[in-house]
Design a protein around this motif. Structure first.
Motif, short mmCIF file in Angstrom:
data_model
loop_
_atom_site.label_atom_id
_atom_site.label_comp_id
_atom_site.label_asym_id
_atom_site.label_seq_id
_atom_site.Cartn_x
_atom_site.Cartn_y
_atom_site.Cartn_z
N UNK A 87 38.25 -38.51 -20.76
CA UNK A 87 37.29 -38.85 -19.72
C UNK A 87 35.90 -38.76 -20.35
N UNK A 88 35.14 -39.84 -20.27
CA UNK A 88 33.82 -39.86 -20.90
C UNK A 88 33.94 -39.52 -22.37
N UNK A 89 33.13 -38.57 -22.83
CA UNK A 89 33.14 -38.14 -24.23
C UNK A 89 34.15 -37.02 -24.49
N UNK A 90 34.90 -36.63 -23.48
CA UNK A 90 35.84 -35.52 -23.60
C UNK A 90 37.26 -36.02 -23.84
N UNK A 91 37.89 -35.49 -24.88
CA UNK A 91 39.30 -35.78 -25.16
C UNK A 91 40.09 -34.48 -25.02
N UNK A 128 27.13 -36.46 -27.72
CA UNK A 128 25.94 -35.82 -28.26
C UNK A 128 25.37 -34.76 -27.32
N UNK A 129 25.95 -34.63 -26.12
CA UNK A 129 25.47 -33.65 -25.14
C UNK A 129 26.53 -32.60 -24.86
N UNK A 130 26.10 -31.37 -24.67
CA UNK A 130 27.03 -30.31 -24.30
C UNK A 130 27.65 -30.62 -22.95
N UNK A 131 28.85 -30.14 -22.73
CA UNK A 131 29.53 -30.29 -21.44
C UNK A 131 30.19 -28.95 -21.13
N UNK A 132 30.88 -28.89 -20.00
CA UNK A 132 31.51 -27.64 -19.60
C UNK A 132 32.71 -27.95 -18.71
N UNK A 153 31.36 -19.24 -14.71
CA UNK A 153 30.46 -20.36 -14.96
C UNK A 153 31.14 -21.53 -15.65
N UNK A 154 32.43 -21.40 -15.94
CA UNK A 154 33.16 -22.44 -16.64
C UNK A 154 33.27 -22.15 -18.12
N UNK A 155 33.90 -23.06 -18.84
CA UNK A 155 34.10 -22.92 -20.28
C UNK A 155 33.25 -23.96 -20.99
N UNK A 156 32.22 -23.51 -21.75
CA UNK A 156 31.36 -24.45 -22.47
C UNK A 156 32.13 -25.26 -23.51
N UNK A 157 31.78 -26.54 -23.60
CA UNK A 157 32.34 -27.43 -24.62
C UNK A 157 31.13 -28.10 -25.30
N UNK A 158 30.61 -27.46 -26.37
CA UNK A 158 29.41 -27.98 -27.03
C UNK A 158 29.60 -29.38 -27.61
N UNK A 159 28.51 -30.11 -27.71
CA UNK A 159 28.53 -31.45 -28.30
C UNK A 159 29.13 -31.40 -29.69
N UNK A 160 30.05 -32.32 -29.97
CA UNK A 160 30.65 -32.42 -31.29
C UNK A 160 31.63 -31.31 -31.64
N UNK A 161 31.96 -30.46 -30.67
CA UNK A 161 32.82 -29.31 -30.94
C UNK A 161 34.20 -29.45 -30.30
N UNK A 162 35.12 -28.64 -30.77
CA UNK A 162 36.46 -28.55 -30.21
C UNK A 162 36.68 -27.13 -29.73
N UNK A 205 29.80 -32.88 -16.83
CA UNK A 205 29.17 -34.17 -17.08
C UNK A 205 30.18 -35.32 -17.18
N UNK A 206 31.28 -35.11 -17.87
CA UNK A 206 32.23 -36.20 -18.12
C UNK A 206 33.00 -36.62 -16.88
N UNK A 207 33.21 -35.68 -15.94
CA UNK A 207 33.95 -36.02 -14.73
C UNK A 207 35.32 -35.38 -14.70
N UNK A 208 36.23 -36.02 -13.99
CA UNK A 208 37.55 -35.46 -13.72
C UNK A 208 38.64 -36.28 -14.40
N UNK A 209 39.66 -35.59 -14.91
CA UNK A 209 40.79 -36.24 -15.56
C UNK A 209 42.05 -35.43 -15.26
#
Length: 172
Positions: free
Chosen positions: A28-32, A59-63, A94-103, A136-140
């Motif tokens: 979903x979006x930039x999230x795999x 390129x942007x952090x997500x969560x 607060x959720x689990x951070x998923x930094x830009x470019x990170x796994x 940011x990426x949405x729901x999957x």
């Protein structure tokens, strides 16, 4: 020429459908999301854990801010950590951070999805659909194959995933 284009389009469509049908994977979006799995639960279990790998290709952090599954009353995002020499589990409110470019790996003994108040047992060999919501990426929705009770890892080769990810067969 039209026949050739039709054949190419059909081949691309079948490849896309086959790839999207792989259990444990979604985008979903930039999230795999990949290598999603959970464990079977005993008949009267009230909770279970879900595990997966999230890669932020953007390129942007997500969560990861929420998760839900149809067989649970509620689903929470948790962390297991050693605090003052004691292993403790706590909700990541607060959720689990998923930094830009990170796994980020959600795995046994660390970050994970917690299924609370399970309505029915999770059965080995079946799949559990889980919906993940990112800030940011949405729901999957991803299908989590269900491994045996007490499994430490999932053998994705047995559940429609593909090899080469370094996954191992479940431990005894």
């Amino acid at each position: 020429m039209t026949l050739l284009k039709s054949l190419v389009a059909a081949a691309l469509l079948s490849t896309t459908l086959a790839a999207s049908a792989l259990a444990g994977e979604a985008t979903v979006g930039d999230i795999a999301v990949r290598d999603a799995w959970t464990r079977a639960t005993p008949p009267n279990a009230m909770a279970g854990g879900g595990f997966l790998i999230i890669t932020n290709k953007g390129a942007a952090d997500d969560k990861l801010v929420a998760a839900s599954a149809p067989v649970t009353e509620r689903t929470e995002l948790h962390e297991m950590a050693v605090i003052d020499g004691v292993m403790k589990m706590r909700e990541m409110e607060g959720g689990i951070p998923v930094p830009a470019g990170a796994t980020v790996e959600l795995k046994p003994g660390g970050l994970h999805v917690m299924f609370m108040d399970i309505k029915q047992p999770l059965k080995e060999g079946e799949t559990l659909p889980i919906t993940l919501t990112f800030e940011k990426a949405g729901t999957v929705t991803v299908d989590m194959p269900i491994a045996k009770i007490g499994a430490k890892e999932m053998n994705h080769d047995m559940h429609g995933g593909h090899g080469g990810h370094g996954t191992k067969k479940p431990s005894n």
